[in-house]
Design a protein around this motif. Sequence first.
Motif, PDB file in Angstrom:
ATOM      1  N   ALA A  26      19.975   3.455 -11.416  1.00 46.06           N
ATOM      2  CA  ALA A  26      19.094   2.279 -10.958  1.00 46.06           C
ATOM      3  C   ALA A  26      19.429   2.100  -9.346  1.00 46.06           C
ATOM      4  N   PHE A  27      20.351   2.676  -9.106  1.00 47.53           N
ATOM      5  CA  PHE A  27      20.514   2.697  -7.266  1.00 47.53           C
ATOM      6  C   PHE A  27      19.876   3.811  -6.696  1.00 47.53           C
ATOM      7  N   LEU A  28      19.865   4.977  -7.375  1.00 49.11           N
ATOM      8  CA  LEU A  28      19.171   6.275  -6.732  1.00 49.11           C
ATOM      9  C   LEU A  28      17.716   6.232  -6.801  1.00 49.11           C
TER      10      LEU A  28
ATOM     11  N   LEU B 162      18.281  -6.632  -9.160  1.00 50.25           N
ATOM     12  CA  LEU B 162      17.871  -6.420  -7.672  1.00 50.25           C
ATOM     13  C   LEU B 162      17.801  -5.058  -7.309  1.00 50.25           C
ATOM     14  N   PHE B 163      18.548  -4.157  -7.778  1.00 51.29           N
ATOM     15  CA  PHE B 163      18.263  -2.824  -7.650  1.00 51.29           C
ATOM     16  C   PHE B 163      16.984  -2.148  -7.637  1.00 51.29           C
ATOM     17  N   LEU B 164      16.624  -2.460  -8.945  1.00 48.94           N
ATOM     18  CA  LEU B 164      15.094  -1.980  -9.555  1.00 48.94           C
ATOM     19  C   LEU B 164      14.084  -2.550  -8.649  1.00 48.94           C
ATOM     20  N   LEU B 165      14.262  -3.745  -8.392  1.00 48.77           N
ATOM     21  CA  LEU B 165      13.191  -4.667  -7.627  1.00 48.77           C
ATOM     22  C   LEU B 165      13.201  -4.252  -6.056  1.00 48.77           C
ATOM     23  N   THR B 166      14.109  -3.452  -5.636  1.00 50.39           N
ATOM     24  CA  THR B 166      14.308  -3.441  -4.077  1.00 50.39           C
ATOM     25  C   THR B 166      12.947  -2.861  -3.413  1.00 50.39           C
ATOM     26  N   PRO B 167      12.463  -1.771  -4.121  1.00 50.55           N
ATOM     27  CA  PRO B 167      11.346  -1.309  -3.258  1.00 50.55           C
ATOM     28  C   PRO B 167       9.875  -1.956  -3.210  1.00 50.55           C
ATOM     29  N   TYR B 168      10.038  -2.979  -3.990  1.00 47.26           N
ATOM     30  CA  TYR B 168       8.795  -3.818  -4.195  1.00 47.26           C
ATOM     31  C   TYR B 168       8.894  -5.495  -3.706  1.00 47.26           C
ATOM     32  N   THR B 169      10.356  -5.721  -2.899  1.00 54.04           N
ATOM     33  CA  THR B 169      10.658  -7.181  -2.603  1.00 54.04           C
ATOM     34  C   THR B 169      10.620  -7.089  -1.008  1.00 54.04           C
ATOM     35  N   LYS B 170      11.180  -8.307  -0.620  1.00 50.51           N
ATOM     36  CA  LYS B 170      11.222  -8.047   0.970  1.00 50.51           C
ATOM     37  C   LYS B 170      12.763  -7.502   1.332  1.00 50.51           C
ATOM     38  N   MET B 171      13.444  -6.834   0.240  1.00 48.57           N
ATOM     39  CA  MET B 171      14.468  -6.131   0.431  1.00 48.57           C
ATOM     40  C   MET B 171      13.922  -4.908   1.290  1.00 48.57           C
TER      41      MET B 171
ATOM     42  N   SER C 190       0.841  -1.266   0.169  1.00 45.89           N
ATOM     43  CA  SER C 190       0.041   0.010  -0.038  1.00 45.89           C
ATOM     44  C   SER C 190       0.803   1.149   0.016  1.00 45.89           C
ATOM     45  N   PHE C 191       1.887   1.089   0.664  1.00 49.64           N
ATOM     46  CA  PHE C 191       2.750   2.384   0.987  1.00 49.64           C
ATOM     47  C   PHE C 191       3.759   2.441  -0.434  1.00 49.64           C
ATOM     48  N   ALA C 192       3.972   1.298  -0.945  1.00 52.78           N
ATOM     49  CA  ALA C 192       5.064   1.461  -2.120  1.00 52.78           C
ATOM     50  C   ALA C 192       4.665   2.454  -3.283  1.00 52.78           C
ATOM     51  N   TRP C 193       5.708   2.954  -3.889  1.00 57.92           N
ATOM     52  CA  TRP C 193       5.591   3.858  -5.020  1.00 57.92           C
ATOM     53  C   TRP C 193       6.575   3.248  -6.081  1.00 57.92           C
ATOM     54  N   PRO C 194       5.999   3.230  -7.311  1.00 60.30           N
ATOM     55  CA  PRO C 194       4.589   3.011  -7.641  1.00 60.30           C
ATOM     56  C   PRO C 194       3.839   1.750  -7.065  1.00 60.30           C
ATOM     57  N   GLN C 195       2.638   1.945  -6.639  1.00 59.18           N
ATOM     58  CA  GLN C 195       2.171   0.742  -5.903  1.00 59.18           C
ATOM     59  C   GLN C 195       1.830  -0.366  -6.594  1.00 59.18           C
ATOM     60  N   PRO C 196       1.277  -0.348  -8.087  1.00 58.64           N
ATOM     61  CA  PRO C 196       1.111  -1.795  -8.790  1.00 58.64           C
ATOM     62  C   PRO C 196       2.202  -2.593  -8.472  1.00 58.64           C
ATOM     63  N   LEU C 197       3.445  -2.214  -8.695  1.00 57.03           N
ATOM     64  CA  LEU C 197       4.640  -2.918  -8.851  1.00 57.03           C
ATOM     65  C   LEU C 197       4.861  -3.938  -7.779  1.00 57.03           C
ATOM     66  N   ALA C 198       4.310  -3.368  -6.608  1.00 56.94           N
ATOM     67  CA  ALA C 198       4.520  -4.053  -5.437  1.00 56.94           C
ATOM     68  C   ALA C 198       3.706  -5.117  -5.278  1.00 56.94           C
ATOM     69  N   ARG C 199       2.442  -4.894  -5.694  1.00 59.67           N
ATOM     70  CA  ARG C 199       1.670  -6.166  -5.635  1.00 59.67           C
ATOM     71  C   ARG C 199       1.882  -7.297  -6.577  1.00 59.67           C
TER      72      ARG C 199
ATOM     73  N   ILE D 229      11.739   4.048  -1.991  1.00 63.99           N
ATOM     74  CA  ILE D 229      11.884   3.743  -0.676  1.00 63.99           C
ATOM     75  C   ILE D 229      11.436   5.022   0.286  1.00 63.99           C
ATOM     76  N   GLY D 230      12.041   6.174   0.119  1.00 62.76           N
ATOM     77  CA  GLY D 230      11.769   7.316   0.771  1.00 62.76           C
ATOM     78  C   GLY D 230      10.460   7.645   0.749  1.00 62.76           C
ATOM     79  N   ILE D 231       9.741   7.786  -0.298  1.00 65.07           N
ATOM     80  CA  ILE D 231       8.310   8.065  -0.253  1.00 65.07           C
ATOM     81  C   ILE D 231       7.665   7.073   0.463  1.00 65.07           C
ATOM     82  N   SER D 232       7.856   5.723   0.338  1.00 65.92           N
ATOM     83  CA  SER D 232       6.988   4.893   0.963  1.00 65.92           C
ATOM     84  C   SER D 232       7.164   4.767   2.487  1.00 65.92           C
ATOM     85  N   LEU D 233       8.520   5.141   3.029  1.00 63.54           N
ATOM     86  CA  LEU D 233       8.570   5.310   4.470  1.00 63.54           C
ATOM     87  C   LEU D 233       8.037   6.664   4.885  1.00 63.54           C
TER      88      LEU D 233
END
Length: 359
Positions: A146-148, A326-335, A86-95, A154-158
């Motif tokens: 890809a890192f930044l 790994l970098f690009l998936l970080t905000p949407y995985t258990k990372m 729910s907090f992820a940005w963009p949200q659809p990628l996390a689900r 993640i900053g938006i999500s937190l």
Amino acid sequence: MRTELIQEARRQAEICNACRYCEGYCSVFPSLHAERAFSDGDITQLANLCHNCRGCYYACQYTAPHEFDLNLPKALAEVRRDSWESFAWPQPLARCFHSHGGAIALALVVGFALIFWAIRAIGSTGGEGFYSVLSHNAMVLIFAPAFLLPLFSIGISLRRYWHAVGGQPIQLGDLKAALSRTAKMQDLAAGHGEGCNFEDEDRFSQARRHVHHAIMYGFLLCFASTSVATIMHYGFDLHAPYGFWSLPKLFGVTGGVLLTAGCYMMVRLKQKSDRNLGDVSAWGGEIGFILLLGFVALSGLVLYAFGSSAVMPALLAVHLGSVLALFLLTPYTKMAHGFYRVAALVRDAQRKRDVSVVR
């Protein structure tokens, strides 16, 4: 966030609050028992504070077949995963990832490996070692965004999480307390320091704590390797390749071994554990992420071992492709759970500080 998950977790939390048998089990219950009623934000905070040690489940007298049917680890795991989505940005990628994590991770690794192979076919502007395949400037151009960008996400999500749980301005003491608990993996030792019940029902074990240590410190050593190499390159005009006894290599090889071993053991622990005491729908995504993380570490070690051979360009393409995935998936995985966990611990430190002030 999904209302039905919050409501079920609230129902169970209210029963636990009335019972209080598990008050000393872990960090969740002191926080839970400090409340008389639970807002959506309270439940979200408790869910992200929970380390899924499962001790409360095996000690509980109200689990099935009792009519209360308590399974607090599962209820909080489902809320926790839903909060990240729910907090992820963009949200659809996390689900999407949590539903089809393994397939997405594999597709990205293969896809990016092919991209890097194509870049290699175009050629490099020259250089030694890996830079003879892909120049340093090209690597920076690809990996810096890809890192930044994931860090920005993640900053938006937190920020969204912090607002939802009623977070206050952070003091240095709050952050120090949270990082200390994180560094020691204190909450994976449960309330009495005996360990958790994750992989073998009601038998206490420190295995999960040690595995988390290996993964966390392995990752930090790999990150330190890249950071030191960057400082050496731009600050001291010392360019790669570096010898084995250089800091980038010592950090990188040690971190790679720890990360590979940790991911392998984590998969084994998850296979031995009871899936019904966690979020069943996220199991595939979690395994996919762990395998991806382990593959990044293992492919890096293999690349180092065969860096002077004819297969080096192919190994480099595969390794860089997995790192980019790994970098690009970080905000949407258990990372991302590491960031949320620290945030939850900071918020819990604030709660304890408020209680001590009142007293």
